[in-house]
Design an enzyme around this catalytic site. Structure first.
Site, PDB file in Angstrom:
ATOM      1  N   CYS A 171       7.623 -21.530  63.604  1.00 19.53           N
ATOM      2  CA  CYS A 171       5.992 -21.458  63.779  1.00 19.53           C
ATOM      3  C   CYS A 171       5.481 -22.342  62.741  1.00 19.53           C
ATOM      4  O   CYS A 171       4.212 -22.562  62.832  1.00 19.53           O
ATOM      5  CB  CYS A 171       5.721 -20.144  63.465  1.00 19.53           C
ATOM      6  SG  CYS A 171       5.703 -19.324  62.199  1.00 19.53           S
TER       7      CYS A 171
ATOM      8  N   GLU B 119       9.898 -17.811  55.125  1.00 13.07           N
ATOM      9  CA  GLU B 119       8.903 -18.935  54.291  1.00 13.07           C
ATOM     10  C   GLU B 119       9.036 -18.684  52.686  1.00 13.07           C
ATOM     11  O   GLU B 119       8.274 -19.471  52.057  1.00 13.07           O
ATOM     12  CB  GLU B 119       7.603 -18.525  54.746  1.00 13.07           C
ATOM     13  CG  GLU B 119       6.794 -17.254  54.764  1.00 13.07           C
ATOM     14  CD  GLU B 119       5.305 -17.379  55.273  1.00 13.07           C
ATOM     15  OE1 GLU B 119       4.699 -18.330  55.469  1.00 13.07           O
ATOM     16  OE2 GLU B 119       4.882 -16.200  55.372  1.00 13.07           O
TER      17      GLU B 119
ATOM     18  N   ARG C  32      -2.564 -15.930  63.883  1.00 15.69           N
ATOM     19  CA  ARG C  32      -2.684 -15.671  62.347  1.00 15.69           C
ATOM     20  C   ARG C  32      -3.986 -14.690  62.309  1.00 15.69           C
ATOM     21  O   ARG C  32      -5.365 -15.238  62.299  1.00 15.69           O
ATOM     22  CB  ARG C  32      -3.403 -16.981  61.817  1.00 15.69           C
ATOM     23  CG  ARG C  32      -2.033 -17.965  61.561  1.00 15.69           C
ATOM     24  CD  ARG C  32      -2.450 -19.113  60.739  1.00 15.69           C
ATOM     25  NE  ARG C  32      -1.270 -20.188  60.454  1.00 15.69           N
ATOM     26  CZ  ARG C  32      -0.736 -21.197  61.036  1.00 15.69           C
ATOM     27  NH1 ARG C  32      -1.443 -21.354  62.174  1.00 15.69           N
ATOM     28  NH2 ARG C  32       0.125 -21.775  60.618  1.00 15.69           N
TER      29      ARG C  32
ATOM     30  N   ARG D 234       1.060 -11.916  63.614  1.00 11.23           N
ATOM     31  CA  ARG D 234       1.393 -11.883  62.227  1.00 11.23           C
ATOM     32  C   ARG D 234       0.604 -10.741  61.647  1.00 11.23           C
ATOM     33  O   ARG D 234      -0.747 -10.851  61.847  1.00 11.23           O
ATOM     34  CB  ARG D 234       1.517 -13.171  61.683  1.00 11.23           C
ATOM     35  CG  ARG D 234       1.698 -12.939  60.155  1.00 11.23           C
ATOM     36  CD  ARG D 234       2.059 -14.435  59.639  1.00 11.23           C
ATOM     37  NE  ARG D 234       0.674 -15.246  59.268  1.00 11.23           N
ATOM     38  CZ  ARG D 234       0.435 -16.509  59.032  1.00 11.23           C
ATOM     39  NH1 ARG D 234       1.381 -17.109  58.816  1.00 11.23           N
ATOM     40  NH2 ARG D 234      -0.523 -16.977  58.800  1.00 11.23           N
TER      41      ARG D 234
ATOM     42  N   HIS E  76      -4.370 -25.272  55.330  1.00 12.62           N
ATOM     43  CA  HIS E  76      -4.885 -24.611  56.533  1.00 12.62           C
ATOM     44  C   HIS E  76      -6.121 -25.365  57.425  1.00 12.62           C
ATOM     45  O   HIS E  76      -6.269 -25.340  58.370  1.00 12.62           O
ATOM     46  CB  HIS E  76      -5.091 -23.153  56.273  1.00 12.62           C
ATOM     47  CG  HIS E  76      -4.162 -22.296  56.055  1.00 12.62           C
ATOM     48  ND1 HIS E  76      -3.333 -22.207  54.751  1.00 12.62           N
ATOM     49  CD2 HIS E  76      -3.261 -21.772  56.934  1.00 12.62           C
ATOM     50  CE1 HIS E  76      -2.478 -21.245  54.952  1.00 12.62           C
ATOM     51  NE2 HIS E  76      -2.206 -21.205  56.368  1.00 12.62           N
TER      52      HIS E  76
ATOM     53  N   ARG F 178       1.058 -27.095  48.705  1.00 13.85           N
ATOM     54  CA  ARG F 178       0.778 -27.782  50.042  1.00 13.85           C
ATOM     55  C   ARG F 178      -0.638 -28.276  49.993  1.00 13.85           C
ATOM     56  O   ARG F 178      -1.027 -28.961  51.000  1.00 13.85           O
ATOM     57  CB  ARG F 178       1.095 -26.911  51.196  1.00 13.85           C
ATOM     58  CG  ARG F 178       0.465 -25.463  51.167  1.00 13.85           C
ATOM     59  CD  ARG F 178       0.729 -24.445  52.301  1.00 13.85           C
ATOM     60  NE  ARG F 178       0.365 -24.355  53.319  1.00 13.85           N
ATOM     61  CZ  ARG F 178       0.668 -23.445  54.501  1.00 13.85           C
ATOM     62  NH1 ARG F 178       1.311 -22.332  54.238  1.00 13.85           N
ATOM     63  NH2 ARG F 178       0.050 -23.456  55.541  1.00 13.85           N
TER      64      ARG F 178
ATOM     65  N   ASN G  76       6.241 -24.217  56.590  1.00 10.60           N
ATOM     66  CA  ASN G  76       4.955 -24.887  55.716  1.00 10.60           C
ATOM     67  C   ASN G  76       5.047 -24.213  54.292  1.00 10.60           C
ATOM     68  O   ASN G  76       4.947 -25.022  53.330  1.00 10.60           O
ATOM     69  CB  ASN G  76       3.538 -24.571  56.227  1.00 10.60           C
ATOM     70  CG  ASN G  76       3.326 -24.908  57.721  1.00 10.60           C
ATOM     71  OD1 ASN G  76       4.073 -25.851  58.332  1.00 10.60           O
ATOM     72  ND2 ASN G  76       2.564 -24.262  58.560  1.00 10.60           N
ATOM     73  N   ASP G  77       4.969 -22.954  54.266  1.00 12.44           N
ATOM     74  CA  ASP G  77       5.289 -22.339  52.978  1.00 12.44           C
ATOM     75  C   ASP G  77       6.792 -22.419  52.507  1.00 12.44           C
ATOM     76  O   ASP G  77       6.891 -22.859  51.111  1.00 12.44           O
ATOM     77  CB  ASP G  77       5.056 -20.684  52.898  1.00 12.44           C
ATOM     78  CG  ASP G  77       3.463 -20.638  52.826  1.00 12.44           C
ATOM     79  OD1 ASP G  77       2.745 -21.398  52.156  1.00 12.44           O
ATOM     80  OD2 ASP G  77       2.938 -19.882  53.674  1.00 12.44           O
TER      81      ASP G  77
HETATM   82  C1  PEP Z   1       4.148 -21.260  57.447  1.00  9.87           C
HETATM   83  O1  PEP Z   1       4.107 -21.014  56.300  1.00  9.87           O
HETATM   84  O2  PEP Z   1       5.043 -22.102  57.955  1.00  9.87           O
HETATM   85  C2  PEP Z   1       3.312 -20.465  58.510  1.00  9.87           C
HETATM   86  C3  PEP Z   1       3.571 -20.859  59.745  1.00  9.87           C
HETATM   87  O3  PEP Z   1       2.326 -19.906  57.932  1.00  9.87           O
HETATM   88  P1  PEP Z   1       0.948 -20.522  57.433  1.00  9.87           P
HETATM   89  O4  PEP Z   1       0.955 -22.017  57.539  1.00  9.87           O
HETATM   90  O5  PEP Z   1      -0.192 -19.626  58.137  1.00  9.87           O
HETATM   91  O6  PEP Z   1       1.016 -20.100  55.780  1.00  9.87           O
HETATM   92 MG    MG Z   2       2.939 -19.172  55.666  1.00 13.66          MG
END
Ligand code: PEP
Ligand code: MG
Length: 491
Positions: free
Chosen positions: A452, A381, A256, A292, A169, A415, A404-405
């Site tokens: 996203c 995710e 977010r 979200r 993040h 991550r 990402n997740d």
């Molecule tokens: C993701 O996990 O791809 C996502 C967009 O959410 P975050 O990065 O806030 O976990």
């Molecule tokens: Mg995520």
């Protein structure tokens, strides 16, 4: 002339910037600070926040301000110092002791105040930490989302962290603010003395100490895109809306919400939330806005909801799982979202049952308000959610790929963990097979699919996502202009 040295990490946020090094140690003791200085700095912080607070937030901050003068807190901290604790540790311990008393109170009102007192302890411990001067290159072991946002607001020019991967993040926030960042930097990069000139290349993942004139700029190559899709912005701050609009964002694809309220000691009320969401909707002037629901937990803690320590927080009580257990917190947010008339998106969904339950709550709250229930979408995710795409499509209105997740769980590679970051370099066909399955399944059920996660702004990944039939794209606010540029004049 001093020797040029290059340290290689991983690109966290694109761009290049040059500045003087500044080592930032969140959570560490602030040297040479007195207890009095801590209280004075905390009071100044609260006063500054109060000056910007609206009518709903102001009373809460005023309560904290009063608490700061509580003799029990002050005497407890002074006793801690007399017992040999450092001022920071003593302030934290005194706040914790007060919070423990409130925890044991019979009345829920007092039990809830324990959260405020703990947050005040955190504020006291951090209040005297000097912020870097504007234009500095920040070197840190790791940065929380809150630290990153504070540093960005302080005007630093680049970030370098030892921990964290490109989808952590801190990197996401750096991208949102358009600040170049290198993550997973070697430990030697953190040993660069304060004040030394440093060049950060967030594309190449290079940190150069004493950069020479030969450090030419690297031109980013634009990918060849064959199909135009709407480009939305990911935001975590109202201030990012103006930037997103200026850069041509055609909507908000991901707000977010846990970032909006992360410096709050108390949970945001329905009215406060509705005001923020409505402000964003108004600014976006008819463009779609997808919000979200709170994705709290794991690497996104918030002070207003302290969570029990978990052995595996990434796999623990977070996102929709947490919201369904804190039903009042969730219902409050759903009411605010219905009032603002935004599209609602659920994070960390694993099973259709979670979506069905969330929809029942959303429908009930909308009915109670006499307003229509908004579309309800799901982030894909969690690998199970991707595999359960047919069942999830039957209960959802849209999908958004949270790459990402999804990647972190598919690769079983944290991550945030630089040591396993190399696993992200590969481009395994298995991931593309899974994404193709999700997109095809959604389309067969008549659902649109967006992305996203950070892959949306990755020039190596975007052409392939478009080839799979992706319908919309949502990228960091700081990346909107670049990504729109890749589409050129295409309509
Ligand atoms: C993701 O996990 O791809 C996502 C967009 O959410 P975050 O990065 O806030 O976990
Ligand atoms: Mg995520």
């Amino acid at each position: 002339m001093a020797e040029t040295r290059i340290f290689t990490g991983r690109g966290g946020a694109p761009g290049r910037a040059r500045g003087a090094a500044f080592t930032y140690r969140a959570g560490a003791e602030v040297d040479g600070v007195t207890l009095e200085a801590l209280f004075t700095a905390a009071a100044a912080r609260l006063d500054a926040m109060l000056a910007e607070a609206d009518d709903t937030l102001a009373p809460l901050l005023e309560a904290q301000r009063l608490m700061l003068d509580d003799p029990e807190l002050r005497d407890g901290a002074a006793a801690g110092v007399a017992d040999g604790l450092s001022p920071t540790a003593a302030a934290r311990a005194a706040a914790e002791a007060l919070a423990a008393v409130l925890d044991a109170a019979e009345h829920p009102y007092f039990r809830e105040r324990a959260i405020d007192v703990r947050a005040l302890g955190g504020l006291l411990a951090e209040a005297a930490r000097p912020l870097p001067p504007a234009g500095a290159v920040v070197l840190a072991e790791e940065l929380s989302p809150l630290d990153t946002a504070e540093l960005a607001k302080a005007g630093v020019c680049a970030l370098v962290t030892r921990r964290g991967g490109p989808t952590c993040h801190a990197a996401i926030i750096a991208r949102a603010w358009g600040i170049p960042a290198v993550v997973g930097a070697p430990v030697e990069a953190l040993e660069i003395p304060d004040g030394a000139p440093v060049l950060v290349d967030g594309d190449a993942g290079h940190v150069t100490l004493h950069p020479g004139a030969e450090e030419a700029s690297v031109a980013a190559t634009a990918p060849h895109l064959t199909r135009r899709v709407p480009v939305y912005a990911n935001i975590g701050d109202v201030a990012e809306v103006a930037r997103a609009l200026r850069d041509g964002a055609e909507g908000i694809g991901l707000l977010r919400t846990e970032f909006l309220f992360q410096n709050r000691a108390t949970a945001p009320t329905e009215d406060e939330q509705a005001a923020v969401y409505t402000e964003i909707v108004r600014a976006m002037d008819g463009r779609p806005v997808t919000v979200r629901t709170l994705d709290i937990g794991a690497d996104k803690p918030v002070p207003f909801l302290p969570l029990e320590a978990e052995a595996n927080p990434q796999l623990g009580l977070r996102g929709i799982r947490l919201c369904l257990q804190r039903e009042e917190l969730f219902r409050t947010q759903l009411r605010a979202l219905v009032r603002a008339g935004v599209r609602v998106m659920l994070p960390m969904v694993t099973t259709p049952a979670e979506v069905i339950t969330a929809r029942v709550l959303l429908t009930e709250e909308a009915a109670a308000l006499g307003l229509p229930a908004p579309p309800l979408g799901v982030m894909i995710e969690v690998p199970m959610a991707a595999l359960a795409a047919p069942e999830l499509a039957a209960v959802s209105d849209f999908f958004s790929l949270g790459t990402n997740d999804l990647l972190q769980f598919l690769l079983a590679a944290d991550r945030q963990h630089a040591g396993v970051g190399y696993l992200y370099d590969d481009d395994p066909p298995a991931i593309w097979r899974l994404l193709a399955f999700v997109i095809d399944t959604a389309h067969a059920a008549g659902l649109p699919v967006g992305v996203c996660g950070e892959w949306g702004a990755d020039p190596a990944k975007l052409p392939r996502l478009l080839a799979l039939g992706l319908d919309t794209l949502s990228v960091a606010a700081g990346a909107v202009q670049r990504v729109r540029g890749w589409f050129g004049e295409m309509t």
